[in-house]
Design a protein around this motif. Structure first.
Motif, mmCIF file in Angstrom:
data_model
loop_
_atom_site.group_PDB
_atom_site.id
_atom_site.type_symbol
_atom_site.label_atom_id
_atom_site.label_comp_id
_atom_site.label_asym_id
_atom_site.label_seq_id
_atom_site.Cartn_x
_atom_site.Cartn_y
_atom_site.Cartn_z
ATOM 1 N N GLY A 146 -0.120 2.160 -3.401
ATOM 2 C CA GLY A 146 -1.635 2.225 -3.195
ATOM 3 C C GLY A 146 -2.278 3.273 -4.164
ATOM 4 N N ASP A 147 -1.800 4.399 -4.508
ATOM 5 C CA ASP A 147 -2.457 5.170 -5.499
ATOM 6 C C ASP A 147 -2.752 4.586 -6.775
ATOM 7 O OD1 ASP A 147 -2.435 7.294 -3.530
ATOM 8 O OD2 ASP A 147 -0.830 8.372 -4.474
ATOM 9 N N GLU A 188 2.881 -8.074 -4.901
ATOM 10 C CA GLU A 188 1.244 -8.012 -5.047
ATOM 11 C C GLU A 188 1.072 -8.969 -6.091
ATOM 12 O OE1 GLU A 188 -2.699 -6.653 -5.249
ATOM 13 O OE2 GLU A 188 -0.979 -6.576 -3.790
ATOM 14 N N GLU A 244 -5.526 2.017 -6.158
ATOM 15 C CA GLU A 244 -6.602 2.331 -5.973
ATOM 16 C C GLU A 244 -7.298 3.007 -7.562
ATOM 17 O OE1 GLU A 244 -10.317 4.020 -4.525
ATOM 18 O OE2 GLU A 244 -8.709 2.740 -3.517
ATOM 19 N N GLU A 268 0.880 -1.246 0.076
ATOM 20 C CA GLU A 268 0.059 -0.016 0.022
ATOM 21 C C GLU A 268 0.845 1.304 0.093
ATOM 22 O OE1 GLU A 268 -3.278 2.340 -0.078
ATOM 23 O OE2 GLU A 268 -3.218 0.186 -0.613
ATOM 24 N N GLU A 269 1.904 1.190 0.839
ATOM 25 C CA GLU A 269 2.793 2.355 1.070
ATOM 26 C C GLU A 269 3.413 2.631 -0.531
ATOM 27 O OE1 GLU A 269 7.582 2.334 2.183
ATOM 28 O OE2 GLU A 269 5.937 2.178 3.941
#
Length: 551
Positions: free
Chosen positions: A469-470, A541, A473, A465-466
């Motif tokens: 993340g963007d 991921e 999303e 996520e760090e």
């Protein structure tokens, strides 16, 4: 008067393992006591049945069950039916349960709690979750359905209200009854074979007894595919083919797997009897083989060395002594392979031929349904990587039966590293279980293996996520396959032409995607430490997604 919930807990376990809601919530306040009280009662010594068969039970059909997610996993085996409203119930389960849920706690839970509930139960390998809707929970929340589908966890909606006590009594009663019948059938097989052994029967005679007892054609095969003995269920008649798959069991002699027993059921054979025979027959056959074919010293030494390697035994002196006697101690490096084997002829002959090419020294052993090999290498000027690559190439050059899949573990320059190589080869087999690969390279699966070894999905998730993340999303909002594009771009070493070809994209379309990707990531510079972190996060991921698809 103070309520004695422990007494009701015991009564509930006797009557189908159902805990009334008041007992469930009280027990949640004493989780350690709950675990100790119920764990021995749930799912122990029962004959499991597929979830799809459970759904056909009249008590379940009355609830009008609807499969919302995990439809491809309805073959999962149910070991017990349990009910609870506690959201953190996963740690109290053994795996294999069908969980009946009234939805009281889920109705007031947050979106994050509901998703975590699904994730924890999937990680515990429950057989499925059935949620009753209506009242406080009109429908199953969509985020739960999506997460269950992602994890391939069967999620059912019970659209009619039924008494959970009746469901658990019915299904758990069937599970227990089948287990009792299986024990009776197993005793029957044991007695027949024991009588033959006591009468001095040889292996071939025991096979005749077994085939007649279970109404199946029986074959006993050595690891290299040689037939040791075979018997027909009916010596006078033809051998009609059954639609059932063969049942295979390893046969051990003095702790060493020396043969495979294959039972091909005749039409009309009792499959529960065959399943019982799979457990009981190998012991009798192993005793007969020990009498007629005693193990050699090499077989015993190989078995002990591989046992020490697999278990991580703390006897380095004994380990070196065994390796010296087997002739693999004075080598430069070692590589291990693990193969999953099934029914068929010549199961290990191809693997043995491949690993022994070019004068390599190898020791091997069958351990249940796995074939373990330790290959000792003399490098003679070549690199360890090149020597290992030649083993993989030789294995891929050998035709193998469709049941066989083999993994090559990491190489090691220390004899003590054999156990690690075996363990990582086994891990690679699990990771590649659903792939079409016959020969699996554990080193190529380094990141997925690391993900499993870390055992901290929270830390891994936070790191991903760090870093990403963007981008993730943006991908979720637009379904633009941006993550997959970035992953391929990294794997193609930043070559845009090769990336476009691999993704079957026009170059202009790729450029547009890359612009959106880099903007979301803050335009990182290739060659920097930030770029390295992005590369690692992307591979983690991707591995996490592949793991989720297999569950």
């Amino acid at each position: 008067m103070m309520w004695d919930w422990s007494a009701e807990l015991i009564c509930a376990s006797i009557h189908g393992g159902v805990l009334p809601h008041r007992v469930t919530f009280r027990a949640a306040l004493r989780q350690d006591t709950f675990r100790q009280s119920t764990a021995p009662m749930i799912g122990r010594n029962v004959m499991p049945m597929p979830l799809r068969e459970v759904l056909k039970d009249p008590t379940v059909l009355a609830a009008e069950p609807l499969v919302l997610a995990g439809r491809t996993r309805l073959g999962r085996l149910v070991t017990w039916v349990h009910t609870s409203e506690v959201l953190d119930i996963a740690t109290l389960l053994r795996g294999g349960e069908l969980l009946l849920v009234g939805g009281v706690s889920l109705a007031t839970a947050s979106r994050e709690q509901r998703v975590a509930y699904i994730q924890e139960l999937a990680a515990r390998e429950v057989a499925g979750i059935a949620i009753e809707t209506g009242g406080r929970l009109p429908t199953v929340p969509e985020e739960m359905v999506q997460e269950a589908e992602r994890l391939h966890l069967p999620l059912l909606e019970l659209r009619k209200v039924v008494r959970f006590v009746e469901v658990t009594q019915s299904i758990n009663g069937l599970l227990v009854n089948e287990s009792v019948r299986r024990l009776q059938l197993a005793d029957r097989v044991s007695h027949a074979l024991a009588a033959g052994l006591a009468g001095g029967a040889e292996v071939s005679q025991l096979m005749d007894i077994l085939a007649a007892e279970v109404q199946a054609d029986a074959t006993l095969t050595a690891p290299n595919g040689d037939v040791i003995a075979e018997a027909s269920a009916d010596l006078e008649g033809p051998s009609p083919r059954s639609k059932e798959h063969p049942i295979v069991a390893p046969v051990s002699s003095a702790g060493v797997t020396v043969a495979l027993l294959t039972l091909n059921p005749r039409p009309g054979a009792d499959l529960l009897l065959l399943d019982a025979a799979r457990d009981r027959a190998p012991e009798a056959l192993g005793l007969a083989l020990l009498r007629s074919r005693p193990l050699s010293r090499v077989e015993r030494d190989a078995h002990e060395l591989l046992g020490l390697a697999v278990s991580g035994g703390r006897s380095p002196r004994r380990f070196v002594e065994l390796a010296t006697r087997l002739g693999i101690n004075a080598h430069d490096a070692w590589v291990c392979t693990v193969a999953r084997i099934g029914p068929g002829q010549g199961l290990t002959a191809g693997i043995e031929a491949a690993v022994s090419r070019s004068g390599r020294t190898a020791i091997s052993q069958i351990d249940h349904d796995s074939y373990l090999s330790v290959i000792a290498l003399r490098l003679d000027g070549t690199t360890l990587g090149a020597a290992r690559a030649s083993i993989i190439a030789d294995l891929r050059d050998v035709p193998m039966p469709p049941q066989v899949k083999v993994a090559v573990g990491p190489a090691t320059r220390a004899l003590a590293g054999i156990g690690h190589s075996l363990a990582e080869a086994e891990s690679a087999l699990d990771l590649a279980e659903d792939s079409g690969e016959v020969v699996v390279d554990a080193v190529a699966l380094g990141v997925p293996r690391l993900l499993g070894a870390l055992g901290r999905p929270d830390l891994v998730g936070a790191f991903i996520e760090e870093q990403l993340g963007d981008l993730l999303e943006l991908d979720r909002r637009r379904s633009g396959q941006l993550f997959e594009t970035f992953a391929m771009y990294l794997r193609q070493s930043g070559h845009k032409t090769d990336t476009a070809a691999a993704l079957h994209l026009q170059r202009q379309s790729l450029y547009q995607r890359l612009d959106r990707i880099m903007t979301a990531l803050g335009n990182p510079e290739p060659g920097t430490s930030r770029w390295g972190a992005l590369t690692l996060a992307t591979e983690l991921e991707a591995a996490r997604r592949r793991t989720g698809e297999r569950q």
